[in-house]
Motif scaffolding. Structure first.
Motif, PDB file in Angstrom:
ATOM      1  N   ALA A 114     -25.499  32.007 -53.706  1.00 45.25           N
ATOM      2  CA  ALA A 114     -24.813  31.826 -52.424  1.00 45.25           C
ATOM      3  C   ALA A 114     -25.232  32.906 -51.417  1.00 45.25           C
ATOM      4  O   ALA A 114     -25.336  32.637 -50.220  1.00 45.25           O
ATOM      5  N   TYR A 117     -28.911  31.826 -50.469  1.00 42.95           N
ATOM      6  CA  TYR A 117     -28.966  30.526 -49.801  1.00 42.95           C
ATOM      7  C   TYR A 117     -27.588  30.160 -49.244  1.00 42.95           C
ATOM      8  O   TYR A 117     -26.967  29.212 -49.723  1.00 42.95           O
ATOM      9  N   PRO A 118     -27.078  30.879 -48.250  1.00 41.38           N
ATOM     10  CA  PRO A 118     -25.730  30.602 -47.757  1.00 41.38           C
ATOM     11  C   PRO A 118     -25.561  29.188 -47.225  1.00 41.38           C
ATOM     12  O   PRO A 118     -24.502  28.595 -47.368  1.00 41.38           O
ATOM     13  N   CYS A 119     -26.598  28.620 -46.633  1.00 39.21           N
ATOM     14  CA  CYS A 119     -26.464  27.280 -46.073  1.00 39.21           C
ATOM     15  C   CYS A 119     -26.362  26.212 -47.169  1.00 39.21           C
ATOM     16  O   CYS A 119     -25.819  25.133 -46.945  1.00 39.21           O
ATOM     17  N   ALA A 120     -26.845  26.521 -48.371  1.00 35.29           N
ATOM     18  CA  ALA A 120     -26.805  25.543 -49.469  1.00 35.29           C
ATOM     19  C   ALA A 120     -25.442  25.503 -50.123  1.00 35.29           C
ATOM     20  O   ALA A 120     -25.132  24.557 -50.845  1.00 35.29           O
ATOM     21  N   THR A 121     -24.625  26.504 -49.886  1.00 36.11           N
ATOM     22  CA  THR A 121     -23.338  26.574 -50.571  1.00 36.11           C
ATOM     23  C   THR A 121     -22.174  26.375 -49.616  1.00 36.11           C
ATOM     24  O   THR A 121     -21.019  26.543 -49.995  1.00 36.11           O
ATOM     25  N   ALA A 122     -22.460  26.041 -48.363  1.00 33.06           N
ATOM     26  CA  ALA A 122     -21.387  25.867 -47.369  1.00 33.06           C
ATOM     27  C   ALA A 122     -20.673  24.566 -47.573  1.00 33.06           C
ATOM     28  O   ALA A 122     -21.117  23.610 -48.087  1.00 33.06           O
TER      29      ALA A 122
END
Length: 122
Positions: A114, A117-122
């Protein structure tokens, strides 16, 4: 730090010695570098890129397989319902400890993912 000019000069010397029939080990000893450096200097740049791409592909496949196996293992535990089994206290403690340790380790991996890759876990 080695400059690009020094690297180019070294690579030319490595190729010259290799064309003269010297082994990688002999070349390395003669110019004062490792045998691996000689092998890299002799490799074609496109071959190195191919090797790096192949390594990334293998690591990606390994990660994909690991995540898939972890998911399957979690589903197997859910299906087995160990918390509903009648067992002795030692086994119950062992199972609980193993499940908590695995859950903590997986949570650490999920947190690291997360962060990266913050955008993958939003």
């Amino acid at each position: 730090m080695t400059t690009p000019t020094e690297i180019a000069t070294r690579r030319a010397k490595v190729r010259q010695l290799a064309q003269g029939g010297a082994s990688s080990r002999e070349i390395a000893a003669q110019i004062g570098v490792s045998k691996d450096t000689v092998l890299r200097d002799l490799a074609k740049p496109e071959a190195l890129a191919h090797t790096r791409a192949a390594l990334r592909a293998r690591k990606l496949a390994q990660a994909e397989q690991a995540v898939s196996q972890a998911s399957a293992a979690v589903q197997a535990v859910i299906d087995a319902r160990p918390s509903h089994m009648i067992t002795d206290d030692a086994t119950a403690r062992r199972w609980c400890g193993a499940l908590r340790a695995a859950a903590d380790a997986l949570a650490e991996q999920a947190d690291a993912f997360a962060e990266y890759y913050p955008c993958a876990t939003a």
